[in-house]
Design a protein around this motif. Structure first.
Motif, PDB file in Angstrom:
ATOM      1  N   LEU A   1      -2.680  12.264   1.696  1.00 50.50           N
ATOM      2  CA  LEU A   1      -2.338  11.903   0.315  1.00 50.50           C
ATOM      3  C   LEU A   1      -3.511  12.212  -0.615  1.00 50.50           C
ATOM      4  O   LEU A   1      -3.316  12.663  -1.745  1.00 50.50           O
ATOM      5  CB  LEU A   1      -1.936  10.421   0.220  1.00 50.50           C
ATOM      6  CG  LEU A   1      -1.377   9.983  -1.140  1.00 50.50           C
ATOM      7  CD1 LEU A   1      -0.112  10.765  -1.511  1.00 50.50           C
ATOM      8  CD2 LEU A   1      -1.087   8.485  -1.165  1.00 50.50           C
TER       9      LEU A   1
ATOM     10  N   ARG B   1      -4.691  -4.542  -3.460  1.00 52.32           N
ATOM     11  CA  ARG B   1      -3.904  -3.687  -2.559  1.00 52.32           C
ATOM     12  C   ARG B   1      -2.739  -4.448  -1.941  1.00 52.32           C
ATOM     13  O   ARG B   1      -1.753  -3.883  -1.575  1.00 52.32           O
ATOM     14  CB  ARG B   1      -4.767  -3.064  -1.461  1.00 52.32           C
ATOM     15  CG  ARG B   1      -5.867  -2.206  -1.985  1.00 52.32           C
ATOM     16  CD  ARG B   1      -5.310  -0.992  -2.749  1.00 52.32           C
ATOM     17  NE  ARG B   1      -4.873   0.034  -1.843  1.00 52.32           N
ATOM     18  CZ  ARG B   1      -5.654   0.936  -1.282  1.00 52.32           C
ATOM     19  NH1 ARG B   1      -6.919   0.932  -1.559  1.00 52.32           N
ATOM     20  NH2 ARG B   1      -5.167   1.850  -0.472  1.00 52.32           N
TER      21      ARG B   1
ATOM     22  N   GLU C   1      -4.701   3.954  -7.111  1.00 54.14           N
ATOM     23  CA  GLU C   1      -5.164   3.624  -5.757  1.00 54.14           C
ATOM     24  C   GLU C   1      -6.574   4.175  -5.553  1.00 54.14           C
ATOM     25  O   GLU C   1      -6.946   5.194  -6.117  1.00 54.14           O
ATOM     26  CB  GLU C   1      -4.247   4.256  -4.712  1.00 54.14           C
ATOM     27  CG  GLU C   1      -2.803   3.842  -4.791  1.00 54.14           C
ATOM     28  CD  GLU C   1      -2.487   2.689  -3.858  1.00 54.14           C
ATOM     29  OE1 GLU C   1      -1.554   1.951  -4.146  1.00 54.14           O
ATOM     30  OE2 GLU C   1      -3.205   2.522  -2.859  1.00 54.14           O
TER      31      GLU C   1
ATOM     32  N   ASP D   1       0.858  -1.179   0.000  1.00 56.49           N
ATOM     33  CA  ASP D   1       0.000   0.000   0.000  1.00 56.49           C
ATOM     34  C   ASP D   1       0.903   1.241   0.000  1.00 56.49           C
ATOM     35  O   ASP D   1       1.826   1.337   0.813  1.00 56.49           O
ATOM     36  CB  ASP D   1      -0.882  -0.055   1.257  1.00 56.49           C
ATOM     37  CG  ASP D   1      -1.705   1.182   1.425  1.00 56.49           C
ATOM     38  OD1 ASP D   1      -2.667   1.361   0.655  1.00 56.49           O
ATOM     39  OD2 ASP D   1      -1.389   1.993   2.312  1.00 56.49           O
ATOM     40  N   LEU D   2       0.645   2.166  -0.908  1.00 59.35           N
ATOM     41  CA  LEU D   2       1.521   3.330  -1.054  1.00 59.35           C
ATOM     42  C   LEU D   2       1.594   4.157   0.225  1.00 59.35           C
ATOM     43  O   LEU D   2       2.670   4.601   0.629  1.00 59.35           O
ATOM     44  CB  LEU D   2       1.044   4.189  -2.233  1.00 59.35           C
ATOM     45  CG  LEU D   2       1.876   5.426  -2.539  1.00 59.35           C
ATOM     46  CD1 LEU D   2       3.312   5.067  -2.907  1.00 59.35           C
ATOM     47  CD2 LEU D   2       1.234   6.257  -3.645  1.00 59.35           C
ATOM     48  N   VAL D   3       0.448   4.363   0.866  1.00 55.00           N
ATOM     49  CA  VAL D   3       0.431   5.147   2.108  1.00 55.00           C
ATOM     50  C   VAL D   3       1.311   4.488   3.168  1.00 55.00           C
ATOM     51  O   VAL D   3       2.078   5.155   3.863  1.00 55.00           O
ATOM     52  CB  VAL D   3      -1.017   5.340   2.621  1.00 55.00           C
ATOM     53  CG1 VAL D   3      -1.033   5.858   4.046  1.00 55.00           C
ATOM     54  CG2 VAL D   3      -1.781   6.302   1.716  1.00 55.00           C
TER      55      VAL D   3
ATOM     56  N   LEU E   1       4.974   5.101   2.302  1.00 52.17           N
ATOM     57  CA  LEU E   1       5.387   6.480   2.586  1.00 52.17           C
ATOM     58  C   LEU E   1       5.470   6.715   4.088  1.00 52.17           C
ATOM     59  O   LEU E   1       6.400   7.364   4.576  1.00 52.17           O
ATOM     60  CB  LEU E   1       4.412   7.471   1.936  1.00 52.17           C
ATOM     61  CG  LEU E   1       4.364   7.415   0.403  1.00 52.17           C
ATOM     62  CD1 LEU E   1       3.260   8.312  -0.120  1.00 52.17           C
ATOM     63  CD2 LEU E   1       5.712   7.801  -0.196  1.00 52.17           C
TER      64      LEU E   1
ATOM     65  N   LEU F   1       7.811  13.019   3.424  1.00 50.10           N
ATOM     66  CA  LEU F   1       7.322  11.637   3.350  1.00 50.10           C
ATOM     67  C   LEU F   1       6.323  11.358   4.461  1.00 50.10           C
ATOM     68  O   LEU F   1       5.297  10.711   4.250  1.00 50.10           O
ATOM     69  CB  LEU F   1       8.493  10.654   3.420  1.00 50.10           C
ATOM     70  CG  LEU F   1       9.485  10.756   2.256  1.00 50.10           C
ATOM     71  CD1 LEU F   1      10.707   9.875   2.507  1.00 50.10           C
ATOM     72  CD2 LEU F   1       8.812  10.398   0.931  1.00 50.10           C
TER      73      LEU F   1
ATOM     74  N   LEU G   1       3.064  12.852   3.498  1.00 56.19           N
ATOM     75  CA  LEU G   1       2.363  12.115   2.441  1.00 56.19           C
ATOM     76  C   LEU G   1       1.903  10.729   2.899  1.00 56.19           C
ATOM     77  O   LEU G   1       1.047  10.116   2.263  1.00 56.19           O
ATOM     78  CB  LEU G   1       3.273  11.976   1.209  1.00 56.19           C
ATOM     79  CG  LEU G   1       3.698  13.295   0.546  1.00 56.19           C
ATOM     80  CD1 LEU G   1       4.708  13.032  -0.559  1.00 56.19           C
ATOM     81  CD2 LEU G   1       2.486  14.041  -0.013  1.00 56.19           C
ATOM     82  N   GLY G   2       2.464  10.254   4.008  1.00 56.82           N
ATOM     83  CA  GLY G   2       2.188   8.895   4.475  1.00 56.82           C
ATOM     84  C   GLY G   2       0.940   8.774   5.332  1.00 56.82           C
ATOM     85  O   GLY G   2       0.961   8.137   6.388  1.00 56.82           O
ATOM     86  N   ASP G   3      -0.118   9.393   4.890  1.00 58.69           N
ATOM     87  CA  ASP G   3      -1.405   9.331   5.585  1.00 58.69           C
ATOM     88  C   ASP G   3      -2.487   9.382   4.505  1.00 58.69           C
ATOM     89  O   ASP G   3      -2.397  10.195   3.576  1.00 58.69           O
ATOM     90  CB  ASP G   3      -1.535  10.540   6.519  1.00 58.69           C
ATOM     91  CG  ASP G   3      -2.921  10.642   7.122  1.00 58.69           C
ATOM     92  OD1 ASP G   3      -3.121  10.124   8.226  1.00 58.69           O
ATOM     93  OD2 ASP G   3      -3.811  11.251   6.469  1.00 58.69           O
TER      94      ASP G   3
END
Lengths: 103, 103
Positions: B16, B102, B91, A2-4, A7, B7, B10-12
């Motif tokens: 995002l 996913r 996504e 998962d990209l999130v 990151l 990062l 963006l990691g939420d």
């Protein structure tokens, strides 16, 4: 993957340092010498990296060695890890000090 | 600008989503219609994005409009945001459901 989650895993100074080290050295022991981080904290960082699909683990006796799943990440999210590693290259490593430039 | 902060920002999933929306629409109001997130939570998300250097803010009356600092990010961390936006494209958006894929 998962990209999130990827990151989020990379968005921490200790974890990004571990990822950069794996990118440079190939394999990194679960308790690297250079890091002055409590074992339980480090363990938690490795778990977050593993659960995000960023690392694989090779057990050897009581030790574990981690590698970056570079090809899997590249296949799933083309360019993401590689551009991050390139962007991270001039950044100070964890524990090092940097003068100016960061803003 | 600090890469770890970018990062982390963006990691939420909500942040995002906001970033993807700014990338698509240019400007996004501080309380977008589509998001069912409490105002204080959203406010916190915008603060994290702003402090990471990802957004700029344009006040208009009582409202605020946010834009992505796409060129600044590209200059500082070449390719990072763009590869993330490309990877994020297939996504599911926040609130949407996705079947399989996913993992």
């Amino acid at each position: 993957m998962d990209l999130v989650a990827v990151l989020h895993a990379l968005g921490d100074p200790v974890r990004l340092d571990l990822v950069r080290r794996m990118a440079a050295d190939g394999e990194v022991p679960c308790s690297p010498q250079h890091l002055n981080v409590p074992r339980s904290t480090l363990s938690n960082h490795w778990r977050i990296l593993r659960e995000a699909g960023i690392t694989s683990t090779r057990p050897e006796g009581k030790a574990r060695y981690m590698t970056l799943r570079r090809d899997d990440l590249e296949a799933r999210f083309p360019g993401v890890l590689e551009t991050i590693l390139t962007a991270a290259a001039p950044e100070a490593a964890v524990g090092a000090t940097s003068a100016g430039q960061r803003q």
